[in-house]
Write a protein that holds these residues in place. Structure first.
Motif, mmCIF file in Angstrom:
data_model
loop_
_atom_site.group_PDB
_atom_site.id
_atom_site.type_symbol
_atom_site.label_atom_id
_atom_site.label_comp_id
_atom_site.label_asym_id
_atom_site.label_seq_id
_atom_site.Cartn_x
_atom_site.Cartn_y
_atom_site.Cartn_z
ATOM 1 N N ASP A 173 0.820 -1.211 0.000
ATOM 2 C CA ASP A 173 0.000 0.000 0.000
ATOM 3 C C ASP A 173 0.853 1.261 0.000
ATOM 4 N N LEU A 174 1.999 1.246 0.657
ATOM 5 C CA LEU A 174 2.855 2.434 0.664
ATOM 6 C C LEU A 174 3.310 2.795 -0.741
ATOM 7 N N THR A 175 3.733 1.806 -1.511
ATOM 8 C CA THR A 175 4.168 2.093 -2.882
ATOM 9 C C THR A 175 2.990 2.573 -3.730
ATOM 10 N N LYS A 176 1.800 2.033 -3.450
ATOM 11 C CA LYS A 176 0.595 2.489 -4.160
ATOM 12 C C LYS A 176 0.287 3.952 -3.808
ATOM 13 N N GLN A 177 0.396 4.295 -2.530
ATOM 14 C CA GLN A 177 0.126 5.667 -2.104
ATOM 15 C C GLN A 177 1.099 6.654 -2.741
ATOM 16 N N LEU A 178 2.361 6.260 -2.855
ATOM 17 C CA LEU A 178 3.342 7.137 -3.492
ATOM 18 C C LEU A 178 3.046 7.312 -4.972
ATOM 19 N N ASP A 179 2.584 6.248 -5.610
ATOM 20 C CA ASP A 179 2.165 6.340 -7.008
ATOM 21 C C ASP A 179 1.028 7.344 -7.168
ATOM 22 N N GLU A 180 0.025 7.218 -6.309
ATOM 23 C CA GLU A 180 -1.148 8.094 -6.400
ATOM 24 C C GLU A 180 -0.767 9.542 -6.101
ATOM 25 N N ALA A 181 0.104 9.732 -5.110
ATOM 26 C CA ALA A 181 0.524 11.092 -4.764
ATOM 27 C C ALA A 181 1.240 11.747 -5.941
ATOM 28 N N ARG A 182 2.119 11.000 -6.579
ATOM 29 C CA ARG A 182 2.840 11.528 -7.731
ATOM 30 C C ARG A 182 1.886 11.958 -8.840
ATOM 31 N N GLU A 183 0.866 11.164 -9.057
ATOM 32 C CA GLU A 183 -0.050 11.429 -10.169
ATOM 33 C C GLU A 183 -0.920 12.658 -9.946
ATOM 34 N N ILE A 184 -1.213 12.997 -8.697
ATOM 35 C CA ILE A 184 -2.120 14.129 -8.463
ATOM 36 C C ILE A 184 -1.370 15.448 -8.299
ATOM 37 N N ILE A 185 -0.037 15.397 -8.236
ATOM 38 C CA ILE A 185 0.732 16.641 -8.125
ATOM 39 C C ILE A 185 0.609 17.449 -9.420
ATOM 40 N N VAL A 186 0.353 18.741 -9.269
ATOM 41 C CA VAL A 186 0.250 19.638 -10.424
ATOM 42 C C VAL A 186 1.210 20.802 -10.210
ATOM 43 N N PRO A 187 2.467 20.667 -10.650
ATOM 44 C CA PRO A 187 3.413 21.782 -10.504
ATOM 45 C C PRO A 187 2.920 23.017 -11.247
ATOM 46 N N GLY A 188 3.055 24.173 -10.625
ATOM 47 C CA GLY A 188 2.645 25.418 -11.266
ATOM 48 C C GLY A 188 1.194 25.776 -11.028
ATOM 49 N N GLU A 189 0.426 24.873 -10.441
ATOM 50 C CA GLU A 189 -0.981 25.152 -10.120
ATOM 51 C C GLU A 189 -1.229 24.788 -8.659
ATOM 52 N N HIS A 190 -2.371 25.217 -8.154
ATOM 53 C CA HIS A 190 -2.764 24.903 -6.774
ATOM 54 C C HIS A 190 -1.628 25.221 -5.808
ATOM 55 N N PRO A 191 -1.294 26.487 -5.632
ATOM 56 C CA PRO A 191 -0.154 26.852 -4.785
ATOM 57 C C PRO A 191 -0.308 26.372 -3.344
ATOM 58 N N VAL A 192 0.834 26.055 -2.735
ATOM 59 C CA VAL A 192 0.857 25.646 -1.331
ATOM 60 C C VAL A 192 1.764 26.603 -0.567
ATOM 61 N N ASN A 193 1.558 26.665 0.732
ATOM 62 C CA ASN A 193 2.388 27.475 1.621
ATOM 63 C C ASN A 193 2.731 26.646 2.856
ATOM 64 N N GLY A 194 3.801 27.019 3.512
ATOM 65 C CA GLY A 194 4.191 26.327 4.736
ATOM 66 C C GLY A 194 5.094 25.131 4.511
ATOM 67 N N ASP A 195 5.538 24.926 3.277
ATOM 68 C CA ASP A 195 6.390 23.776 2.961
ATOM 69 C C ASP A 195 7.836 24.116 3.300
ATOM 70 N N ILE A 196 8.297 23.681 4.467
ATOM 71 C CA ILE A 196 9.657 23.985 4.902
ATOM 72 C C ILE A 196 10.661 22.934 4.447
ATOM 73 N N LEU A 197 10.205 21.935 3.698
ATOM 74 C CA LEU A 197 11.120 20.918 3.177
ATOM 75 C C LEU A 197 11.620 21.274 1.785
ATOM 76 N N PHE A 198 10.681 21.666 0.902
ATOM 77 C CA PHE A 198 11.050 21.974 -0.480
ATOM 78 C C PHE A 198 10.631 23.379 -0.909
ATOM 79 N N ASP A 199 10.305 24.222 0.043
ATOM 80 C CA ASP A 199 9.970 25.617 -0.246
ATOM 81 C C ASP A 199 8.866 25.721 -1.294
ATOM 82 N N ASN A 200 7.842 24.880 -1.142
ATOM 83 C CA ASN A 200 6.632 24.919 -1.969
ATOM 84 C C ASN A 200 6.871 24.546 -3.435
ATOM 85 N N ASP A 201 7.963 23.829 -3.701
ATOM 86 C CA ASP A 201 8.297 23.404 -5.064
ATOM 87 C C ASP A 201 7.723 22.001 -5.285
ATOM 88 N N MET A 202 6.608 21.913 -6.011
ATOM 89 C CA MET A 202 5.915 20.634 -6.157
ATOM 90 C C MET A 202 6.652 19.651 -7.061
#
Length: 480
Positions: A173-202
């Motif tokens: 299930d962990l590998t499945k969850q990572l697959d799904e997370a990757r697929e729903i990421i939309v770089p350049g859209e749906h801005p995020v804030n508070g990301d202290i790991l990658f500075d909001n770089d999707m």
């Protein structure tokens, strides 16, 4: 006053009274609402809290330092040496369990929910990736753990005594969850804030999801067929390609946002010294990273002296501690990065995968790229000279040992991950600590917190019957 006027007057009075009451209620609500303590916390506020908490517990005293960095012989203790002799209190292992389930995993669950409610898939993906990383840390440490029914104590179903899922199913299930997370990421859209790991770089989050997935697939490669999925990642998905992609939290100079080691009092810091195992190996290879990992032990700044792991208190008393190497100053700084995964680690995993025929490409090239990435990570020069040394030059007949040993060096400071890889590969060839109390066996598992025997008795007894004794010597599924 006629009856019509009486009715009109009554209506006006009622409207005035109603309006006054509404106005009073509005004012009362505003007066009694603290603008600095909102009832609904947004994902931008939960995200930094969840990330820092997770990295703190991974790098922290009871797990990263007292267990991880000691058990893989990066560090050694020169005071209170029990942990270095494999003598643990159960609280040594309960902290990671309790903090993860009651803390950051709940934060990440809420971030996922808020991402869905706000129609922001990027927040949802970040929550999913960090949840997968956190659960991988737990299952690698303990084996079978609550997973499918975990984190539901406050839900409508209110599951307070969750089942322990098998590690094999958790990994699926962990590998499945990572697959799904990757697929729903939309770089350049749906801005995020508070990301202290990658500075909001999707895009960096997408690379982390894929790189982490590569790690998890290699973790179970001795148990399941993973070559198709690994090759797909190499051919089709973005992964780390630069040290700027590394998943690491850069701490700050001021408390409470400093690296956990810097948060320790100086007297407690001085209870740790460099392990002789690591010092001797780096010295043998003329490894330029030694000057970053360790301080010198002499006034001339040229001698590095490690301490054997697991000395008895009496043996420690015979050492001149002042002439042994402290943990390197780089790692004592408040701003020292808290690392979760690096390009160097990924390249060494690719080198192993290529050597074992899981992926195409040159194992030698990946191996050398792993070393190059590690030296660059610490701003160390001398790559060509280092790679030309006889013991470093890639030898296909010794490939797995060379890759494993170099990965161990590159994972310095990530004791728990180095322990995972040592258990999986057997490299480096570590010897049990000197005066250990575990029949000359290096621990291969963390113990479940003892409170589970009473708080979740039924499922605790089930998992013990299935997995084996609640012991530091009971291997997890992928290590059997």
């Amino acid at each position: 006053m006629n009856s019509k006027n009486i009715v009109i007057a009554t209506v006006v009075i009622l409207l005035l009274l109603t309006g006054c009451n509404d106005l009073f209620n509005d004012k009362f609500e505003k007066i009694n609402t603290n603008p600095n303590d909102p009832v609904e916390v947004g994902p931008d506020l939960l995200l930094p809290q969840g990330i820092e908490s997770a990295v703190d517990h991974y790098q922290g005293a009871s797990t990263g330092m007292e267990f991880g960095n000691l058990v893989v012989q990066y560090w050694a203790r020169v005071a209170g040496t029990n942990q270095d002799r494999y003598i643990y209190s159960n609280s040594q292992f309960s902290g990671l369990w309790n903090d993860s389930y009651a803390g950051e995993l709940m934060d990440f669950k809420k971030i996922i929910q808020l991402g869905q409610e706000l129609d922001n898939p990027n927040y949802q993906a970040i929550g999913m990736i960090m949840t997968a990383w956190n659960f991988s840390l737990l299952t690698d440490s303990y084996g079978d753990i609550p997973y499918s029914e975990a984190l539901k104590g406050k839900d409508e179903e209110a599951i307070t005594k969750p089942v322990f899922d098998r590690q094999q199913a958790i990994y699926t299930d962990l590998t499945k969850q990572l697959d799904e997370a990757r697929e729903i990421i939309v770089p350049g859209e749906h801005p995020v804030n508070g990301d202290i790991l990658f500075d909001n770089d999707m895009m960096k989050w997408k690379k982390f999801a894929n790189s982490l997935r590569f790690r998890l697939l290699m973790r179970i490669s001795g148990k399941e067929e993973v070559s198709t999925e690994l090759q797909h990642l190499v051919d089709n998905e973005p992964m780390f390609t630069d040290n700027r992609d590394n998943a690491q939290l850069t701490y700050l100079s001021d408390p409470p946002n400093r690296h956990p080691f810097a948060e320790l009092p100086s007297g407690r810091q001085n209870q740790f010294r460099m392990s002789r195992t690591l010092i001797d190996y780096l010295d043998k290879l003329n490894d330029p990273r030694l000057e970053v990992f360790a301080d010198t032990a002499d006034a001339n700044g040229s001698l590095y002296v490690g301490v054997p792991n697991g000395l008895s208190p009496e043996a420690v008393g015979e050492i001149d501690i002042s002439r042994t190497s402290r943990i390197g100053s780089f790692f004592r700084r408040p701003e020292t990065p808290g690392v979760l995964m690096t390009l160097a680690e990924l390249n060494f995993l690719k080198a192993e995968a290529a050597h074992r025929g899981f992926i195409s490409g040159s194992a030698e090239d990946y191996y050398e790229q792993g070393i190059a990435a590690s030296l660059e990570q610490y701003g160390v020069s001398g790559l060509s000279a280092y790679l030309s040394q006889e013991e470093v030059v890639f030898d296909p007949s010794q490939a797995l040992q060379q890759i494993g040993n170099q990965k161990w060096i590159a994972l310095y400071g990530q004791g728990l991950e180095a322990w995972n890889e040592w258990r999986r590969t057997g490299y480096p060839d570590l010897k049990p600590s000197v005066a250990n109390d575990n029949d000359d066996r290096i621990p291969v598992r963390m113990q479940y917190p003892f409170q589970l025997e009473t708080t979740n008795k039924k499922h605790y007894e089930e998992v013990i019957g299935r997995q084996g004794e609640n012991s530091i010597n009971t291997p997890v599924w992928w290590d059997q």
